[in-house]
Enzyme design. Structure first.
Site, mmCIF file in Angstrom:
data_model
loop_
_atom_site.group_PDB
_atom_site.id
_atom_site.type_symbol
_atom_site.label_atom_id
_atom_site.label_comp_id
_atom_site.label_asym_id
_atom_site.label_seq_id
_atom_site.Cartn_x
_atom_site.Cartn_y
_atom_site.Cartn_z
ATOM 1 N N ASN A 1 -3.122 -1.523 -4.532
ATOM 2 C CA ASN A 1 -3.994 -0.992 -3.479
ATOM 3 C C ASN A 1 -4.549 0.392 -3.784
ATOM 4 O OD1 ASN A 1 -1.021 -1.060 -2.982
ATOM 5 N ND2 ASN A 1 -1.524 0.608 -1.595
ATOM 6 N N GLN B 1 -4.930 -7.240 -1.795
ATOM 7 C CA GLN B 1 -6.118 -6.562 -2.337
ATOM 8 C C GLN B 1 -6.900 -7.465 -3.284
ATOM 9 O OE1 GLN B 1 -7.294 -3.583 -1.479
ATOM 10 N NE2 GLN B 1 -5.576 -2.912 -0.206
ATOM 11 N N SER C 1 -3.820 -10.661 3.973
ATOM 12 C CA SER C 1 -4.052 -9.924 5.220
ATOM 13 C C SER C 1 -5.479 -10.148 5.704
ATOM 14 C CB SER C 1 -3.835 -8.426 4.969
ATOM 15 O OG SER C 1 -4.123 -7.696 6.136
ATOM 16 N N HIS D 1 -7.458 -8.176 7.627
ATOM 17 C CA HIS D 1 -8.423 -7.067 7.743
ATOM 18 C C HIS D 1 -8.902 -6.495 6.415
ATOM 19 C CE1 HIS D 1 -5.751 -3.383 7.227
ATOM 20 N NE2 HIS D 1 -4.846 -4.307 7.394
ATOM 21 N N CYS E 1 -1.496 4.360 3.979
ATOM 22 C CA CYS E 1 -0.189 4.543 4.599
ATOM 23 C C CYS E 1 0.435 5.857 4.156
ATOM 24 C CB CYS E 1 0.757 3.411 4.211
ATOM 25 S SG CYS E 1 -0.066 1.861 4.002
#
Ligand code: PLP
Length: 393
Positions: free
Chosen positions: A155, A189, A209, A211, A334
């Protein structure tokens, strides 16, 4: 003011089409998918359709697709689920192999299990290219290894790992030694750009994921190969075969299904994104001195450019770009807000100063050439100004 979004690895804008197919399930088709009446049936059918869309994307059976509340949850389920099962079955401590640059959803889960003494863990190095070597996985296999968890693409630096090669290696090992080492990959990703066919990759568990693929937030997918046994980590309902119980997020599930369907159709934009990324990367490296790309140039997602700017703090660059209307990030979303240098860049051997001076530009399908031209216009002045006042210079 201009608004240029170059932080697509943090999250993506929801696709209008995805939003429009979700909308009825937040309004008139609001029924609980488990209810036996007409309202429930509508929700049940919608979830079924989304499960088929996810299965098409992954090249698997619909019974192998589980919807969860996020990719963080899917990663936790894969790891904790396998380990809890192994703890009940095996004598001795189970062993996990992972890499030093996994997303915290994987890394922190494994570190927690290690800290409470339930497992042994090996964190594979990634070298300065940021890539795991399949030979290193092989060398570190032990009698008690039950799980290998290596992300498909990173990521922060976008480096792509040799998942299919590791998958083949583990399949051969399992066949020869009659072992049952499961292979999990976090493909969050990678999903926009790389083939996620689970048989080609040779994975047993895979995480996605919503989003990050122009779908909604708060929805994750866990692929679990038939026969792979995991224990649930929460309890209280029959939904998702008890693996992720609780009333289904029908709109979110519909959204992730539609988003996955759109990914399959949009391979043309991969080249467009790569062209813009190369323009941005080449422009920065050529026009600003003291800049370097972090991680492999070749084994890299087409939308990622993670660049260090010597003698300037990444956070100051981020703030200055933000004032000009350009959204980027330092390290992973994060980790932002933390003063710790990026553990991913440290694992590449970057050194503290370089790890503190990096910016992640992550492009997406809505970026234009004009936007890249604008960034290339404002950035040299920003870096020049920050370097003049930098105590690091
Ligand atoms: N895994 C990777 C590689 C990610 O980039 C992210 C998000 O940053 C996650 C997992 C967590 O995803 P979610 O926000 O759906 O929990």
């Amino acid at each position: 003011m201009k608004k240029i979004y170059l932080d697509n690895a943090a999250t993506t804008m929801i696709d209008k089409k995805v939003f429009s197919v979700m909308e009825p399930y937040l309004k008139e088709d609001f029924g609980n998918a488990s209810s036996l009446h007409w309202f429930g049936e509508k929700g049940y059918e919608a979830i079924n359709k989304a499960r088929n869309q996810a299965a098409d994307f992954l090249g698997c059976n619909i019974l192998e697709v589980f919807f969860t509340g996020s990719a963080t949850i899917s990663d936790n389920l894969a790891i904790l689920g396998v380990i809890r099962k192994a703890l009940r079955q095996a004598q001795g401590k189970p062993h996990i192999i992972t890499s030093a640059i996994e997303h915290p959803a994987v890394l922190e889960t494994i570190k927690h299990l290690e800290k409470i003494g339930e497992i042994e863990a090996t964190y594979l190095p990634v070298g300065k290219e940021g890539v795991v070597r399949a030979e290193d996985v092989e060398k570190n296999l032990k009698e008690n290894t039950v799980l290998v968890s290596i992300m498909y693409a990173n990521n922060e630096i976008g480096t792509v790992q040799p998942i299919a090669e590791i998958g083949r290696l583990l399949q051969t090992t399992n066949y020869k030694l009659k072992t049952k080492i499961y292979f999990h990959t976090d493909a969050v990703q990678a999903a926009n750009y790389l083939d996620c066919n689970v048989d080609k990759l040779g994975v047993d568990l895979l995480t996605l994921s919503g989003h990050k693929i122009y779908g909604p937030k708060g929805i994750g997918v866990l692929y679990k190969r038939k026969g792979v046994e995991i224990e649930p980590i929460i309890f209280g309902g029959h939904q998702e075969k008890g693996i992720w119980p609780g009333t289904e997020n029908t709109a979110g599930i519909v959204g992730v299904g539609e988003a996955l369907k759109n990914v399959q159709r949009s391979t043309a934009y991969v080249q467009q994104v790569e062209k813009l990324r190369n323009k941005l990367l080449g422009g920065i490296l050529n026009s600003i001195t003291g800049t370097s790309l972090n991680g492999s140039r070749e084994n890299r997602l087409p939308n990622n450019a993670n660049i260090s700017f010597s003698a300037v703090e990444g956070e100051s660059i981020l703030m200055a770009l933000n004032e000009k209307g350009v959204a980027v990030s330092t390290g992973s979303a994060c980790a932002s807000g933390s003063l710790e240098p990026s553990y991913v860049l440290m694992a590449l051997g970057a050194g503290i100063e370089r790890a503190h001076s990096s910016i992640r530009f992550s492009l997406g399908k809505y970026n234009t050439e004009k936007e890249i031209d604008y960034v290339l216009k404002v950035l040299p002045e920003i870096i020049g100004r920050l370097r003049k006042i930098s105590p690091l210079k």
